[in-house]
Design a protein around this motif. Structure first.
Motif, PDB file in Angstrom:
ATOM      1  N   UNK A 269       0.839  -1.207   0.000  1.00  0.00           N
ATOM      2  CA  UNK A 269       0.000   0.000   0.000  1.00  0.00           C
ATOM      3  C   UNK A 269       0.869   1.251   0.000  1.00  0.00           C
ATOM      4  N   UNK A 270       1.914   1.245   0.804  1.00  0.00           N
ATOM      5  CA  UNK A 270       2.809   2.395   0.876  1.00  0.00           C
ATOM      6  C   UNK A 270       3.495   2.643  -0.456  1.00  0.00           C
ATOM      7  N   UNK A 271       3.867   1.566  -1.143  1.00  0.00           N
ATOM      8  CA  UNK A 271       4.596   1.696  -2.408  1.00  0.00           C
ATOM      9  C   UNK A 271       3.694   2.086  -3.569  1.00  0.00           C
ATOM     10  N   UNK A 272       2.417   1.729  -3.507  1.00  0.00           N
ATOM     11  CA  UNK A 272       1.514   1.929  -4.645  1.00  0.00           C
ATOM     12  C   UNK A 272       0.521   3.064  -4.472  1.00  0.00           C
ATOM     13  N   UNK A 273       0.250   3.452  -3.232  1.00  0.00           N
ATOM     14  CA  UNK A 273      -0.793   4.433  -2.981  1.00  0.00           C
ATOM     15  C   UNK A 273      -2.174   3.820  -2.895  1.00  0.00           C
ATOM     16  N   UNK A 274      -2.290   2.507  -3.071  1.00  0.00           N
ATOM     17  CA  UNK A 274      -3.572   1.829  -2.910  1.00  0.00           C
ATOM     18  C   UNK A 274      -3.917   1.735  -1.426  1.00  0.00           C
ATOM     19  N   UNK A 275      -5.200   1.742  -1.071  1.00  0.00           N
ATOM     20  CA  UNK A 275      -5.565   1.533   0.332  1.00  0.00           C
ATOM     21  C   UNK A 275      -5.078   0.172   0.812  1.00  0.00           C
ATOM     22  N   UNK A 276      -4.518   0.139   1.995  1.00  0.00           N
ATOM     23  CA  UNK A 276      -4.029  -1.127   2.540  1.00  0.00           C
ATOM     24  C   UNK A 276      -5.162  -2.142   2.665  1.00  0.00           C
ATOM     25  N   UNK A 277      -6.382  -1.656   2.932  1.00  0.00           N
ATOM     26  CA  UNK A 277      -7.523  -2.564   3.064  1.00  0.00           C
ATOM     27  C   UNK A 277      -7.821  -3.284   1.755  1.00  0.00           C
ATOM     28  N   UNK A 278      -7.590  -2.608   0.633  1.00  0.00           N
ATOM     29  CA  UNK A 278      -7.822  -3.222  -0.679  1.00  0.00           C
ATOM     30  C   UNK A 278      -6.727  -4.233  -0.987  1.00  0.00           C
ATOM     31  N   UNK A 279      -5.490  -3.868  -0.707  1.00  0.00           N
ATOM     32  CA  UNK A 279      -4.385  -4.808  -0.920  1.00  0.00           C
ATOM     33  C   UNK A 279      -4.616  -6.076  -0.114  1.00  0.00           C
ATOM     34  N   UNK A 280      -5.033  -5.907   1.137  1.00  0.00           N
ATOM     35  CA  UNK A 280      -5.209  -7.057   2.024  1.00  0.00           C
ATOM     36  C   UNK A 280      -6.396  -7.921   1.600  1.00  0.00           C
ATOM     37  N   UNK A 281      -7.379  -7.322   0.948  1.00  0.00           N
ATOM     38  CA  UNK A 281      -8.499  -8.100   0.411  1.00  0.00           C
ATOM     39  C   UNK A 281      -7.992  -9.195  -0.519  1.00  0.00           C
ATOM     40  N   UNK A 282      -7.045  -8.825  -1.378  1.00  0.00           N
ATOM     41  CA  UNK A 282      -6.524  -9.763  -2.369  1.00  0.00           C
ATOM     42  C   UNK A 282      -5.357 -10.599  -1.843  1.00  0.00           C
ATOM     43  N   UNK A 283      -4.432  -9.954  -1.114  1.00  0.00           N
ATOM     44  CA  UNK A 283      -3.172 -10.598  -0.768  1.00  0.00           C
ATOM     45  C   UNK A 283      -3.106 -11.114   0.657  1.00  0.00           C
ATOM     46  N   UNK A 284      -4.141 -10.887   1.451  1.00  0.00           N
ATOM     47  CA  UNK A 284      -4.148 -11.342   2.829  1.00  0.00           C
ATOM     48  C   UNK A 284      -4.403 -12.837   2.944  1.00  0.00           C
ATOM     49  N   UNK A 285      -4.449 -13.375   4.165  1.00  0.00           N
ATOM     50  CA  UNK A 285      -4.726 -14.798   4.346  1.00  0.00           C
ATOM     51  C   UNK A 285      -6.115 -15.148   3.817  1.00  0.00           C
ATOM     52  N   UNK A 286      -6.214 -16.288   3.125  1.00  0.00           N
ATOM     53  CA  UNK A 286      -7.453 -16.683   2.441  1.00  0.00           C
ATOM     54  C   UNK A 286      -7.857 -15.640   1.405  1.00  0.00           C
ATOM     55  N   UNK A 287      -6.877 -14.849   0.926  1.00  0.00           N
ATOM     56  CA  UNK A 287      -7.173 -13.785  -0.020  1.00  0.00           C
ATOM     57  C   UNK A 287      -7.584 -14.302  -1.380  1.00  0.00           C
ATOM     58  N   UNK A 288      -8.027 -13.394  -2.222  1.00  0.00           N
ATOM     59  CA  UNK A 288      -8.456 -13.784  -3.566  1.00  0.00           C
ATOM     60  C   UNK A 288      -7.288 -14.356  -4.351  1.00  0.00           C
ATOM     61  N   UNK A 289      -6.082 -13.846  -4.100  1.00  0.00           N
ATOM     62  CA  UNK A 289      -4.882 -14.372  -4.754  1.00  0.00           C
ATOM     63  C   UNK A 289      -4.157 -15.336  -3.826  1.00  0.00           C
ATOM     64  N   UNK A 290      -3.706 -16.451  -4.399  1.00  0.00           N
ATOM     65  CA  UNK A 290      -2.815 -17.372  -3.700  1.00  0.00           C
ATOM     66  C   UNK A 290      -1.433 -17.208  -4.311  1.00  0.00           C
ATOM     67  N   UNK A 291      -0.402 -17.149  -3.481  1.00  0.00           N
ATOM     68  CA  UNK A 291       0.946 -16.882  -3.982  1.00  0.00           C
ATOM     69  C   UNK A 291       1.841 -18.100  -3.874  1.00  0.00           C
ATOM     70  N   UNK A 292       2.524 -18.386  -4.978  1.00  0.00           N
ATOM     71  CA  UNK A 292       3.502 -19.463  -5.026  1.00  0.00           C
ATOM     72  C   UNK A 292       4.229 -19.381  -6.356  1.00  0.00           C
ATOM     73  N   UNK A 293       5.410 -19.943  -6.437  1.00  0.00           N
ATOM     74  CA  UNK A 293       6.199 -19.867  -7.673  1.00  0.00           C
ATOM     75  C   UNK A 293       5.951 -21.042  -8.611  1.00  0.00           C
TER      76      UNK A 293
END
Length: 461
Positions: free
Chosen positions: A277-301
Motif C-alpha cells: 500500500x505504501x509503495x503503490x498508494x492503494x488503500x491497505x484494506x484493498x491490498x489485504x483483500x486480495x493478498x491477505x490470508x485466504x485472499x483472492x490471490x494465492x501466492x507461489x512460484x
C-alpha cells in the motif's frame, strides 16, 4: 527495512531514463545490468515486483552473487500499468525479466516466437486464483444493471488483450451477449476507473486491484465475480531466453528472491499489505483483500499442472478473438529454471487462531473471516460469517472503527468486503454473496431464505 536495504537499493538501481539491457556485456569483474518490468498496482504480481522491490530481496541476492564472482549487478525497475508495454520492451531487448497476467503472458510468448530468435520463457507463477476471481466487472452503485446481460449496448471499459478482457468476453458469451453486443472502451485500468466514477462508462472490467479499489471507495458495486467462470487465472514471470541463457545465475537469483518475497507475504500478510500500500498508494484494506490470508490471490512460484492446463485452453480463445496467431506452449513454458533453483515450497497464507467471541478455532477457509480494526496491529479471525458479524457488532458497540471486514462468498468462496456483500438469512445462518446474481440463485434454490441488507444482517447476528 529502509535501514537494511536503503543504501543497497540506491547503489543498485539505475534510473529508467538510462536503462538498457546489457546481458552478456560484462566480462570478469564487470557490471551486469538487469532490467525488470513490473506492474506495481497489479498486486498479485507483487512477489515479482512491488513487494520484491520494496524489500530489496533481488538486490540482496545479486550482492551475494557478486561476492562470489566479482561482478557488480545493477537493477533497473520499470513500472507499467499493464503487460503489453513490458512485452514490447522485451521484444526490443530492453527488458530482461517481466511479470504479467495469463493472457499477456501468452501474447508475449506468441509474439516472441513470431519474431524468431531465442524468444521468451515463462519461468514461474506469482499470484493465482483457481476459479478466476482475480478478474471482475463493477458498475456504479446506482446502476440499473443487475446482471451481466444488462450491459448489452452499454459502454464497458477494459484493457483489450488483458485477462480481464478475456473474462469479460467469455462471461458475456455465457450470458448470451455477442462480442459486439457492448461498446467496448479500450482503456488503461486507472483511466477506466476514472471514467466509471465520472459516468462516462457504464461498467469497468478489470484485474486486481481495480475492482476492489473502486468498490472500497464507494464508487461502485460488484456486478460479476470472475469466479463464476470457474476458469483458473494467474500471473507469472517471463524471461528473455537470450538473457536467461547468458545469465542463468541472475534468473536463479531472481527466482530465489521471488521466493523470499512469497515467504514474507505468506508469513506476514498484514505487514506485506501495508508495504505494498505504501509503495503503490492503494488503500491497505484493498491490498489485504486480495493478498491477505485466504485472499483472492494465492501466492507461489510453482508452475502447477492445473494452471498450465488453463493456459493451454486459453490459446484457442485468444486466437478466436484475434489477439494471438500461434503459440508453441511447450516451448514457451520452461520449468528448468525453477528446477535448478530447487526452492522449498512455501505454504499459502491462511486465517488461523481462535475466534474469541464464538469460542472455537478457525479452521475452514470456506467460512473463515477476518476483522481489521483501526489502531490494532493485527487482525482478528472469525470462524464463519455469523461470527464475523458478531465481532463487527461488538467492535462498533465498543466505539471501535472497522477498517475492513472480510468474508468469503457462500457459493464461490471469493473473499470480499462484508459491508459490500449481499446477505441472505437461511434459518440460523447468515450468508454473504458478492453479487446479486449469486444471492438470487441461492434464494431461488432455498424458498425459505430471505434477503438482508448488511445492517439488517448485523442486527440479526
Amino acid at each position: 527495512m529502509r535501514a537494511r536495504t536503503g543504501a543497497l537499493l540506491a547503489a543498485a538501481t539505475l534510473t529508467a531514463a538510462t536503462a538498457c539491457s546489457s546481458a552478456g556485456a560484462a566480462g570478469e569483474g564487470g557490471t551486469v545490468q538487469v532490467v525488470v518490468g513490473y506492474q506495481s498496482k497489479t498486486i498479485n504480481t507483487v512477489t515479482a515486483g512491488t513487494l520484491l522491490r520494496a524489500q530489496g530481496y533481488f538486490e540482496q541476492r545479486l550482492a551475494e552473487l557478486g561476492k562470489q564472482n566479482g561482478r557488480t549487478y545493477r537493477v533497473t525497475w520499470q513500472d507499467y500499468d499493464s503487460g503489453a508495454p513490458i512485452t514490447a520492451q522485451m521484444l526490443a531487448d530492453k527488458t530482461d525479466i517481466g511479470s504479467m497476467g495469463d493472457y499477456p503472458l501468452l501474447i508475449n510468448g506468441s509474439r516472441a516466437q513470431e519474431a524468431g530468435g531465442p524468444g521468451t520463457r515463462l519461468v514461474s507463477v506469482t499470484g493465482y486464483n483457481l476459479l478466476g476471481a482475480l478478474n471482475s466487472v463493477v458498475v456504479p452503485k446506482d446502476s440499473p444493471a443487475h446482471t451481466l446481460a444488462d450491459l448489452k449496448g452499454r459502454k464497458v471499459s477494459t484493457s483489450v488483450g488483458s485477462a480481464a478482457d478475456g473474462t469479460l468476453v467469455q462471461a458475456l458469451r455465457k450470458a448470451g451477449v455477442p462480442d459486439d453486443g457492448i461498446q467496448k472502451q479500450n482503456q488503461q485500468p486507472a483511466v477506466g476507473a476514472s471514467a466509471l466514477k465520472a459516468g462516462s462508462v457504464d461498467a469497468l472490467a478489470q484485474f486486481v486491484a481495480w475492482p476492489g479499489a473502486v468498490v472500497f471507495a464507494g464508487d461502485a458495486k460488484l456486478l460479476y465475480d470472475g469466479a463464476a467462470l470457474a476458469r483458473p487465472t494467474l500471473h507469472g514471470v517471463v524471461v528473455r531466453q537470450k538473457f536467461g541463457a547468458e545469465r542463468p545465475e541472475v534468473v536463479n537469483a531472481f527466482l530465489t528472491a521471488q521466493q523470499d518475497a512469497t515467504k514474507y507475504l505468506n508469513e506476514q500478510p498484514l505487514a506485506a499489505s501495508r508495504k505494498v500500500a505504501e509503495a503503490t498508494g492503494l488503500p491497505a484494506e484493498v491490498v489485504h483483500l486480495y493478498n491477505g490470508p485466504n485472499g483472492i490471490a494465492t501466492f507461489g512460484t510453482e508452475l502447477r499442472p492445473e494452471l498450465l492446463t488453463a493456459l493451454r485452453e486459453d490459446v484457442p480463445f485468444l486466437k478466436s478473438v484475434g489477439v494471438l496467431k500461434a503459440l508453441d506452449l511447450d516451448a514457451f513454458v520452461d520449468p528448468s529454471y525453477l528446477a535448478k533453483a530447487a526452492l522449498p515450497a512455501v505454504p499459502p497464507s491462511r486465517i488461523t487462531g481462535t475466534d474469541e467471541l464464538c469460542g472455537r478455532p478457525v479452521t475452514d477457509p470456506a467460512l473463515a473471516g477476518e476483522l481489521w480494526l483501526e489502531g490494532e496491529e493485527s487482525t482478528r479471525p472469525a470462524a464463519d460469517p455469523g461470527c464475523l458479524l458478531k465481532a463487527v457488532k461488538a467492535a462498533e458497540a465498543g466505539g471501535k472503527k472497522v477498517r475492513a471486514a472480510y468474508v468469503p462468498d457462500a457459493a464461490t468462496g471469493t473473499r470480499w468486503f462484508a459491508d459490500h456483500d449481499l446477505w441472505v438469512r437461511d434459518g440460523e445462518r447468515l450468508l454473504p454473496f458478492t453479487t446479486e446474481d449469486g444471492a438470487k440463485a441461492y434464494l431461488a434454490a432455498h424458498p425459505g431464505a430471505g434477503p438482508l441488507s448488511y445492517r439488517e444482517a448485523l442486527a440479526a447476528s
